[in-house]
Write a protein that holds these residues in place. Sequence first.
Motif, PDB file in Angstrom:
ATOM      1  N   ALA A  45       0.522  -1.190  -0.195  1.00  0.00           N
ATOM      2  CA  ALA A  45      -0.092   0.361   0.343  1.00  0.00           C
ATOM      3  C   ALA A  45       1.135   1.208  -0.088  1.00  0.00           C
ATOM      4  N   PHE A  46       1.758   1.841   0.191  1.00  0.00           N
ATOM      5  CA  PHE A  46       2.802   2.333   0.316  1.00  0.00           C
ATOM      6  C   PHE A  46       4.750   1.489  -0.005  1.00  0.00           C
ATOM      7  N   ILE A  47       5.136   3.055  -0.255  1.00  0.00           N
ATOM      8  CA  ILE A  47       6.788   2.823  -1.235  1.00  0.00           C
ATOM      9  C   ILE A  47       7.281   3.808  -0.053  1.00  0.00           C
ATOM     10  N   SER A  48       8.771   2.815   0.253  1.00  0.00           N
ATOM     11  CA  SER A  48       9.091   4.222   1.233  1.00  0.00           C
ATOM     12  C   SER A  48      10.502   4.467  -0.069  1.00  0.00           C
ATOM     13  N   SER A  49      10.850   5.785   0.038  1.00  0.00           N
ATOM     14  CA  SER A  49      12.428   6.416  -0.309  1.00  0.00           C
ATOM     15  C   SER A  49      13.382   4.679  -0.521  1.00  0.00           C
ATOM     16  N   GLY A  50      13.484   3.883   0.411  1.00  0.00           N
ATOM     17  CA  GLY A  50      14.285   2.668   0.454  1.00  0.00           C
ATOM     18  C   GLY A  50      13.350   1.457  -0.168  1.00  0.00           C
ATOM     19  N   GLY A  51      12.387   1.762  -0.545  1.00  0.00           N
ATOM     20  CA  GLY A  51      11.297   0.705  -0.696  1.00  0.00           C
ATOM     21  C   GLY A  51      10.684   0.263  -0.238  1.00  0.00           C
ATOM     22  N   GLU A  52       9.993  -0.978  -0.797  1.00  0.00           N
ATOM     23  CA  GLU A  52       9.133  -1.643  -0.163  1.00  0.00           C
ATOM     24  C   GLU A  52       8.953  -2.089   1.490  1.00  0.00           C
ATOM     25  N   LEU A  53       7.685  -1.454   2.052  1.00  0.00           N
ATOM     26  CA  LEU A  53       7.203  -2.167   3.489  1.00  0.00           C
ATOM     27  C   LEU A  53       8.152  -3.298   3.749  1.00  0.00           C
ATOM     28  N   VAL A  54       8.663  -3.695   4.225  1.00  0.00           N
ATOM     29  CA  VAL A  54       8.448  -6.201   4.662  1.00  0.00           C
ATOM     30  C   VAL A  54       8.344  -6.097   5.338  1.00  0.00           C
ATOM     31  N   ASN A  55       8.477  -5.537   6.679  1.00  0.00           N
ATOM     32  CA  ASN A  55       8.157  -5.714   7.990  1.00  0.00           C
ATOM     33  C   ASN A  55       7.562  -4.981   9.887  1.00  0.00           C
ATOM     34  N   LYS A  56       6.814  -6.232  10.196  1.00  0.00           N
ATOM     35  CA  LYS A  56       6.330  -4.347  11.246  1.00  0.00           C
ATOM     36  C   LYS A  56       7.262  -4.255  12.122  1.00  0.00           C
ATOM     37  N   ARG A  57       7.215  -3.939  12.436  1.00  0.00           N
ATOM     38  CA  ARG A  57       8.059  -3.109  13.474  1.00  0.00           C
ATOM     39  C   ARG A  57       7.271  -2.706  15.225  1.00  0.00           C
ATOM     40  N   ASP A  58       6.125  -2.361  15.278  1.00  0.00           N
ATOM     41  CA  ASP A  58       6.012  -2.309  16.384  1.00  0.00           C
ATOM     42  C   ASP A  58       4.315  -1.002  15.703  1.00  0.00           C
ATOM     43  N   ALA A  59       3.430  -0.256  17.167  1.00  0.00           N
ATOM     44  CA  ALA A  59       2.408   0.684  16.149  1.00  0.00           C
ATOM     45  C   ALA A  59       2.075   0.900  18.381  1.00  0.00           C
ATOM     46  N   ARG A  60       2.685   2.347  18.345  1.00  0.00           N
ATOM     47  CA  ARG A  60       2.538   3.263  18.916  1.00  0.00           C
ATOM     48  C   ARG A  60       1.451   4.408  19.402  1.00  0.00           C
ATOM     49  N   ILE A  61       1.164   4.923  21.020  1.00  0.00           N
ATOM     50  CA  ILE A  61       0.384   6.008  20.440  1.00  0.00           C
ATOM     51  C   ILE A  61       1.211   7.335  21.352  1.00  0.00           C
ATOM     52  N   VAL A  62       1.676   8.203  20.649  1.00  0.00           N
ATOM     53  CA  VAL A  62       2.412   8.741  21.218  1.00  0.00           C
ATOM     54  C   VAL A  62       1.261  10.200  21.458  1.00  0.00           C
ATOM     55  N   GLU A  63       1.472  10.698  22.942  1.00  0.00           N
ATOM     56  CA  GLU A  63       0.414  12.111  23.686  1.00  0.00           C
ATOM     57  C   GLU A  63       1.865  12.978  23.897  1.00  0.00           C
ATOM     58  N   ARG A  64       1.034  14.476  23.274  1.00  0.00           N
ATOM     59  CA  ARG A  64       1.791  14.867  23.089  1.00  0.00           C
ATOM     60  C   ARG A  64       0.675  16.337  24.125  1.00  0.00           C
ATOM     61  N   THR A  65       1.797  16.696  24.784  1.00  0.00           N
ATOM     62  CA  THR A  65       1.629  18.257  25.499  1.00  0.00           C
ATOM     63  C   THR A  65       1.759  19.291  25.492  1.00  0.00           C
ATOM     64  N   VAL A  66       1.475  20.224  25.163  1.00  0.00           N
ATOM     65  CA  VAL A  66       2.159  21.919  24.977  1.00  0.00           C
ATOM     66  C   VAL A  66       1.819  22.606  26.535  1.00  0.00           C
ATOM     67  N   ASN A  67       2.864  22.812  26.990  1.00  0.00           N
ATOM     68  CA  ASN A  67       2.547  23.986  28.114  1.00  0.00           C
ATOM     69  C   ASN A  67       3.456  24.760  27.512  1.00  0.00           C
ATOM     70  N   THR A  68       2.657  26.467  27.212  1.00  0.00           N
ATOM     71  CA  THR A  68       3.237  27.426  27.013  1.00  0.00           C
ATOM     72  C   THR A  68       3.517  28.220  28.268  1.00  0.00           C
ATOM     73  N   VAL A  69       5.121  28.401  28.001  1.00  0.00           N
ATOM     74  CA  VAL A  69       6.661  29.272  29.215  1.00  0.00           C
ATOM     75  C   VAL A  69       6.159  30.444  29.381  1.00  0.00           C
ATOM     76  N   TYR A  70       6.505  31.046  27.926  1.00  0.00           N
ATOM     77  CA  TYR A  70       6.469  32.494  27.279  1.00  0.00           C
ATOM     78  C   TYR A  70       6.063  32.671  26.168  1.00  0.00           C
ATOM     79  N   GLU A  71       4.685  34.092  26.325  1.00  0.00           N
ATOM     80  CA  GLU A  71       4.097  34.042  25.129  1.00  0.00           C
ATOM     81  C   GLU A  71       4.378  35.976  25.489  1.00  0.00           C
ATOM     82  N   GLU A  72       4.666  36.659  23.725  1.00  0.00           N
ATOM     83  CA  GLU A  72       4.302  38.056  23.805  1.00  0.00           C
ATOM     84  C   GLU A  72       3.348  38.365  23.212  1.00  0.00           C
TER      85      GLU A  72
END
Length: 72
Positions: A45-72
């Motif tokens: 379904a997808f081809i990368s610059s290094g060729g076809e995808l050949v193995n599953k590595r893992d799947a993960r949920i990444v959560e991101r929180t942004v706290n502004t410490v300075y704003e003008e």
Amino acid sequence: MSKRLELRFSNQEGRNVTIALDEPGDPVDEEAIETAMATIINENAFISSGGELVNKRDARIVERTVNTVYEE
């Protein structure tokens, strides 16, 4: 806070490839993710610059929180 589902694969050159999906449903269905990753590989379904995808590595949920410490 934002969430992202990252599906990580290896390509033909052995390099890592990540396909990311923003705001995945909750709870995440691990079996469906594994099946989807296998389908992506089996159907080239997808081809990368290094060729076809050949193995599953893992799947993960990444959560991101942004706290502004300075704003003008």
